[in-house]
Design a protein around this motif. Structure first.
Motif, short mmCIF file in Angstrom:
data_model
loop_
_atom_site.label_atom_id
_atom_site.label_comp_id
_atom_site.label_asym_id
_atom_site.label_seq_id
_atom_site.Cartn_x
_atom_site.Cartn_y
_atom_site.Cartn_z
N TRP A 102 8.27 -6.87 0.50
CA TRP A 102 7.98 -5.89 -0.54
C TRP A 102 6.99 -4.85 -0.02
O TRP A 102 5.97 -5.20 0.58
N VAL A 103 7.33 -3.58 -0.28
CA VAL A 103 6.47 -2.48 0.18
C VAL A 103 6.26 -1.48 -0.95
O VAL A 103 6.97 -1.50 -1.95
N TRP A 104 5.29 -0.63 -0.76
CA TRP A 104 5.16 0.55 -1.62
C TRP A 104 4.93 1.75 -0.75
O TRP A 104 4.52 1.63 0.42
N LEU A 105 5.24 2.90 -1.31
CA LEU A 105 5.18 4.14 -0.55
C LEU A 105 3.99 4.95 -1.04
O LEU A 105 3.87 5.22 -2.23
N ASP A 106 3.12 5.30 -0.11
CA ASP A 106 1.92 6.05 -0.47
C ASP A 106 2.04 7.48 0.05
O ASP A 106 2.14 7.69 1.25
N ILE A 107 2.08 8.42 -0.86
CA ILE A 107 2.27 9.83 -0.46
C ILE A 107 0.99 10.61 -0.72
O ILE A 107 0.44 10.58 -1.83
N GLY A 108 0.51 11.26 0.31
CA GLY A 108 -0.69 12.09 0.16
C GLY A 108 -0.35 13.53 0.47
O GLY A 108 0.83 13.91 0.55
N ASN A 109 -1.38 14.31 0.67
CA ASN A 109 -1.18 15.73 0.89
C ASN A 109 -0.50 15.99 2.24
O ASN A 109 -1.14 15.96 3.28
N GLY A 110 0.82 16.19 2.21
CA GLY A 110 1.54 16.50 3.44
C GLY A 110 1.94 15.29 4.27
O GLY A 110 2.53 15.43 5.33
N HIS A 111 1.62 14.08 3.84
CA HIS A 111 1.98 12.90 4.65
C HIS A 111 2.35 11.73 3.74
O HIS A 111 2.13 11.77 2.53
N ASP A 123 2.18 -2.46 2.53
CA ASP A 123 2.58 -3.81 2.14
C ASP A 123 2.36 -4.00 0.62
O ASP A 123 1.29 -3.67 0.09
N ALA A 124 3.35 -4.55 -0.05
CA ALA A 124 3.22 -4.72 -1.50
C ALA A 124 3.27 -6.19 -1.91
O ALA A 124 3.52 -6.50 -3.07
N SER A 125 3.02 -7.09 -0.96
CA SER A 125 3.14 -8.50 -1.37
C SER A 125 2.20 -8.86 -2.50
O SER A 125 2.53 -9.69 -3.34
N ALA A 126 1.05 -8.18 -2.55
CA ALA A 126 0.11 -8.48 -3.63
C ALA A 126 0.58 -7.92 -4.98
O ALA A 126 0.05 -8.30 -6.03
N LEU A 127 1.55 -7.01 -4.94
CA LEU A 127 2.01 -6.40 -6.20
C LEU A 127 3.24 -7.10 -6.76
O LEU A 127 3.57 -6.96 -7.94
N MET A 159 15.64 0.38 -6.77
CA MET A 159 14.36 0.28 -6.05
C MET A 159 14.13 -1.17 -5.62
O MET A 159 13.73 -1.46 -4.48
N GLY A 160 14.39 -2.09 -6.56
CA GLY A 160 14.18 -3.51 -6.27
C GLY A 160 15.03 -3.97 -5.09
O GLY A 160 14.56 -4.71 -4.22
N ALA A 161 16.29 -3.52 -5.05
CA ALA A 161 17.19 -3.93 -3.97
C ALA A 161 16.64 -3.48 -2.61
O ALA A 161 16.93 -4.08 -1.58
N LYS A 162 15.87 -2.41 -2.63
CA LYS A 162 15.29 -1.92 -1.37
C LYS A 162 13.94 -2.57 -1.07
O LYS A 162 13.28 -2.26 -0.10
N ARG A 163 13.52 -3.45 -1.97
CA ARG A 163 12.19 -4.08 -1.94
C ARG A 163 11.08 -3.03 -1.93
O ARG A 163 10.06 -3.16 -1.27
N LEU A 164 11.34 -1.99 -2.70
CA LEU A 164 10.33 -0.94 -2.87
C LEU A 164 9.72 -1.14 -4.25
O LEU A 164 10.34 -0.87 -5.27
N LYS A 165 8.50 -1.64 -4.30
CA LYS A 165 7.88 -1.94 -5.58
C LYS A 165 7.38 -0.68 -6.29
O LYS A 165 7.45 -0.57 -7.52
N ALA A 166 6.88 0.26 -5.52
CA ALA A 166 6.26 1.41 -6.18
C ALA A 166 6.11 2.59 -5.23
O ALA A 166 6.20 2.44 -4.01
N ILE A 167 5.89 3.74 -5.84
CA ILE A 167 5.51 4.93 -5.08
C ILE A 167 4.28 5.52 -5.75
O ILE A 167 4.20 5.55 -6.99
N ARG A 168 3.33 5.92 -4.95
CA ARG A 168 2.19 6.62 -5.51
C ARG A 168 2.09 7.98 -4.83
O ARG A 168 2.26 8.08 -3.61
N VAL A 169 1.82 9.03 -5.60
CA VAL A 169 1.53 10.34 -5.00
C VAL A 169 0.16 10.76 -5.45
O VAL A 169 -0.15 10.74 -6.65
N PHE A 170 -0.65 11.13 -4.50
CA PHE A 170 -1.98 11.63 -4.84
C PHE A 170 -2.30 12.80 -3.91
O PHE A 170 -2.44 12.64 -2.72
#
Ligand code: SF4
Ligand SMILES: [Zn+2]
Lengths: 569, 399
Positions: free
Chosen positions: A114-123, A128-132, A182-193
């Motif tokens: 399980w992973v999550w995607l962290d999006i910041g300014n331009g990157h 790892d999302a095992s805790a989520l 999203m679940g099938a991809k093991r993508l728990k979440a995306i955050r954009v900041f």
């Protein structure tokens, strides 16, 4: 155009690319761009294939001063319907994504863990999302910290076919099960900041945009349905409870009846009195139709109150608000969940009490036990497995929302022709058949409806691609939005050019569905609507009578007209 | 190319076209039908309006400054401005030119005085746009003419002869589109049952349309009784109110009023301040025209943008207060500006928009007041015209 992200979760790779100008030129953004981006895979890939992309797409208006510019689309293939599927979603995610410098995110692959995607300014980074894993959407959002979030709940983790994606705690990509993708991809979440200092969207003609904005605001202020005493701004969509009740088209007991005596318990007025809601809404929206109780609990939309209410025979506001909270927390589409439970109740001859509904929701989200596993498949697969497919109140497998088609014939046709299944938002005939906007049409007639539905489908495809909110169109029109988008992009658009784009999007979606074996036979309603009458007395041009079943021949004739107009022969 | 015709051509299209021109060989029919290939619409109407409007359109198309410069006419009344922006003038009536003009606007006019309009949802939209175009252009014509004459008077330079000729012609041909002199007798009231209330509303609504006190069929009407306000629905035709009345609890306990007239809050406000229970709102032409006329115009810093929203002056037309107010409930909405004015004077004119009147137990009072307001404003208009023209020794038989 700006940049976009392409993420491959199998390889753990992220690319930053130029946003494809050709796609934006042809399909604007949002839904249209998303559909174009997944088109190559829809025919070849199953919804849970690693090669099936899921696209998060903003539109040209996002991040600008155009009213309701905070929306965006999520697009993939639906586990529930098998069609190409898009959800329009609000909140702040789209705006934040633009500020971070990105127009689209295209995600393929399947992570081992399980992973999550962290999006910041331009990157962007994969984390790892095992805790989520196993956590509710609210808690996950909080754990992700600052910024805007898109989260799949335990229902998405468990492949519930109508799992939702929850944005910023209570904005939903609700329908069609994109949370399961999203679940099938093991993508728990995306955050954009974007860090609060992100990029400003460049507007080609700021003065033109200001003028368009003023016009739109003026029309919004003039609109009873939006800013009136009972409008969306005041009550949110639950303003519809009393109206749909008065029109005797309130789906009750799995659509066996069209009138429910308990609905005043959960009307907009009752909700307001009980929860003293605060107004909230999507970024860039002057309407703010979303409501949160004074204790901070997100309050349900019309569809949810009506389906957990009338459709399941529950008249307790508290129970409905709790069911809505659970759907948000587990990440389940409330319309499909409530309708699947109502179907289960009818097939089994039971009437679950509110606590049992809560327990069922939990079992569905966890795919727990026989009932949980069976109902997680959605009403159609469930009813089919029980030998009673006719009791699934769905079109193409997508459960119908809370407008009984016996009370609005344009709605009947639009449910059938919708290319994502039983959905009220594709052509939104509620607008003219019920709310009398932009003009009233006879809700008990198919006359002229084929063309009305066709044009509205194209219009909404354009609106979903701009991306703007459908609610504004109770008041403003495509004229004003054409001016807004022309001012933003510097490329001249008018009503007709936008409608042509909408038509192009619709035709592409239709073609993709046809490639996947969808035919005319799928453009149909459950037999109940043609055979059983509704409840209550109505006044029609034919006189005063009990809500009649829909005339099958008239329906088929209107559907034929629709195909003729579309050129689908 | 479509020939300028005296007869209307109307086509509605679902899967197949339906038209008043039966024959597909008809060249107007086939030309107009081609517009459907260029635009996503479901109906189109090409029609010359009644003679006086036709004269007005020709005159505006030829003489109006914006029309000459940009081939468009800019309406000035608020209703039309809200929904129309401007009205393009077509010199050639080809399907392509029609589609190009109507892609951006709800109607277009031809230099020969016809109107082209369309519907996207229903064919009625084409007819509504048609009649709103007539209304708005006539308001514009009479108002602009008054300003022009006033300018001539002040500058002591005689008006153009061509203008005078047309003005007299148009004025004397106007009678058929203006209210007559007699008020009809309405149900005396008070009604005893809900059915009687509905009958009263339908009758009064019809009288408003028959006496030409509205543009197209719009306006709104309400009767308050037993904790309910029975009010016409949004977009309902005042002459066909049967089945189009919403009964809305005054205490706000039901949101069925979401389909009520957008002036619901103004009606409730008038009732709350005056106790009146029969309320009427219509768009008679001369009160709209006279409400636009402002003595402070030249010196006012708010001119143009603020008049209809936030004019701070106390203004009157024919003794009735003129208030600013946008449609709806916003801070500058007429639901806030109208009720206090009606409470003081029993009636109010909304700048560039229309008139509210009220009474008790029957619509006779509010209806008569509406007629009187129209007559008084027309009278004042004519007095001004006479005064300006007499300076140049022009006499005529006006309206
Ligand atoms: S009207 Fe509601 S859903 Fe639409 S953009 Fe505004 S807050 Fe979001
Ligand atoms: Zn009005």
């Amino acid at each position: 155009m700006g940049k976009s992200l392409r993420v491959d979760l199998s390889r753990g790779e992220i690319q930053v690319l130029e946003t494809p100008a050709a796609i934006c030129g042809e399909f604007l953004g949002g839904r249209g761009a998303g559909v174009a981006m997944v088109a190559g895979s829809i025919f070849t890939e199953a919804w849970d294939s690693p090669r099936m992309p899921i696209v998060f797409a903003t539109g040209p208006l996002v991040g600008t001063a155009a009213p309701t510019s905070g929306r965006m689309s999520v697009v993939s293939r639906s586990p529930l319907t098998g069609t190409v599927f898009d959800c329009s979603v609000g909140g702040r995610f789209g705006t934040e994504l633009k500020k971070a410098g990105f127009d689209f995110i295209e995600i393929t692959g399947q992570s081992d863990k399980w992973v999550w995607l962290d999006i910041g300014n331009g990157h962007a980074r994969i984390e790892d999302a095992s805790a989520l894993q196993g956590k509710g959407t609210g808690e996950t959002g909080l754990l992700l910290g600052k910024g805007s979030t898109a989260v799949t709940g335990i229902a998405g983790e468990n492949g519930v076919r109508y799992a939702s994606i929850v944005f910023d705690g209570h904005y939903l990509a609700g329908r069609g099960g994109l949370g399961a993708v999203m679940g099938a991809k093991r993508l728990k979440a995306i955050r954009v900041f974007s860090g609060g200092e992100g990029k400003k969207v460049i507007v080609a003609d700021p003065d033109g945009l200001r003028k368009a904005r003023e016009e739109i605001m003026r029309l919004l202020r003039a609109s009873q349905a939006v800013f009136g005493e009972f409008g969306l701004a005041e009550f949110g969509t639950t303003a519809l409870v009393d109206l749909i009740h008065a029109r005797k088209m309130e789906p009750t007991h799995n659509f066996r009846k069209t009138l429910f005596s308990g609905s005043s318990n959960y009307s907009g007025y009752a909700m307001k009195a009980r929860y003293r809601p605060k107004k909230t809404g999507c970024a860039g929206c002057p309407v703010l139709c979303k409501k949160i109780s004074f204790e901070g609990v997100p309050l349900p939309e019309y569809e949810t109150v009506s389906h957990f209410g009338a459709l399941n025979g529950i008249d307790s506001l508290e129970a409905i608000v709790e069911a809505n909270r659970l759907c948000n927390e587990y990440g389940i589409d409330a319309i499909s969940a409530a309708s699947t439970i109502a179907c289960y109740s009818e097939i089994n001859g039971v009437k679950p009490a509110p606590e049992e509904v809560s327990a069922l929701l939990r079992r569905i989200a966890l795919r727990d036990g026989d009932a949980g596993r069976a109902l997680a498949e959605g009403s159609y697969r469930y009813a089919l497995s029980m030998g009673r497919p006719e009791l699934s109140m769905s079109v193409k497998g997508l459960e119908l929302p809370a407008y009984d088609p016996r009370g609005a014939y344009g709605m009947a046709l639009a449910y059938a022709t919708s290319n994502r299944g039983g959905c009220h938002l594709r052509a939104y005939p509620v607008s003219h058949e019920i709310l009398r906007k932009p003009v009233a049409t006879d809700r008990f007639s198919f006359e002229g409806k084929a063309r009305i539905i066709k044009i509205a489908e194209d219009l909404n495809a354009a609106v979903d691609s701009l991306t703007a909110c459908k609610f504004v169109f109770f008041a403003a029109g495509l004229e004003e939005y054409a001016r807004a988008v022309s001012a933003v992009t510097g490329k001249e658009q008018n009503v007709q050019s936008l409608l042509r784009t909408g038509e192009r999007i619709w035709d592409l979606e239709h073609k993709l569905n046809a490639m996947n074996g969808f035919t005319k036979d799928d453009d149909d309603l459950p037999a109940r609507f043609f055979e059983e009458e509704g409840t209550g007395i109505i006044h029609t041009k034919k006189g005063t009578l009990t809500v009649p079943p829909i005339d099958r021949d008239a329906f088929l004739a209107a559907r034929e007209n629709y195909y003729t107009i579309r050129g689908y022969l | 190319m479509l020939a300028e015709k005296d007869a209307p051509v109307f086509i509605a299209l679902d899967a197949w076209p339906v038209s008043n021109k039966k024959s597909p060989d008809d060249s107007d029919f086939s030309a107009l039908l081609r517009v459907f290939g260029l635009m996503n619409i479901n109906s189109i109407l090409y029609s010359p309006p009644s003679p006086v409007y036709r004269m007005i359109i020709r005159e505006l198309a030829e003489r109006d400054e914006a029309a000459r410069r940009d081939r468009k006419v800019v309406p000035i009344d608020c209703e039309t401005r809200t929904f129309f922006h401007d009205i393009p003038v077509l010199d050639e009536i080809t399907p392509e030119k029609i589609a190009a003009a109507l892609s951006k606007r709800k109607s277009a006019i031809t230099k020969d005085g016809a109107i082209i309009s369309y519907g996207v949802v229903t064919p009625e939209q084409a007819f509504v746009s048609f009649s709103s175009t007539c209304f708005s252009l006539s308001v514009k014509y009479f108002y602009d003419s008054l300003l022009y004459l006033e300018g001539c008077y002040k500058r002591k330079s005689p008006p153009e002869e061509a203008f005078i000729k047309k003005f007299l012609e148009i004025s004397s041909a106007s009678a058929p589109v203006l209210p007559g002199n007699e008020s009809p007798r309405l149900i005396p009231g008070p009604p005893e049952t809900v059915d009687e209330i509905m009958e009263m509303l339908a009758q009064a609504g019809r009288a408003v349309v028959e006496n030409r006190l509205v543009d197209s069929y719009f306006g709104n009407i309400s009767y308050i009784e037993g904790g309910l306000i029975h009010i016409s629905q949004t977009g309902s035709s005042l002459d066909e109110l049967e089945g189009c009345i919403d009964s809305v609890p005054l205490d706000g306990s039901s949101s069925v009023g979401i389909t009520a007239s957008s002036e619901l809050s103004a009606h409730k406000g008038i009732h709350a301040l005056t106790g009146a229970n029969a309320i009427l709102h219509a768009h008679p032409r001369f009160p709209v025209i006279m409400s636009l006329l402002c003595e402070k115009e030249a010196s006012c810093p708010n001119r143009g943008f603020f008049c209809h929203k936030a004019c701070p002056e106390k203004r009157y037309a024919a003794g009735i207060p003129v208030v600013p107010g946008e449609i709806g409930t916003g801070p500058s909405g007429l639901s806030n500006t109208v009720p206090p004015a009606v409470a003081r004077h029993g009636a109010a004119i909304v700048y560039g928009h229309g008139v509210f009147t009220c009474g008790s137990n029957s619509f006779q009072g509010p209806f008569d007041r509406l007629m009187e307001t129209e007559k008084a404003c027309r009278h004042d208009y004519l007095e001004l015209v006479k005064k300006y023209l007499s300076a140049f020794d022009v006499k005529g038989d006006f309206i």
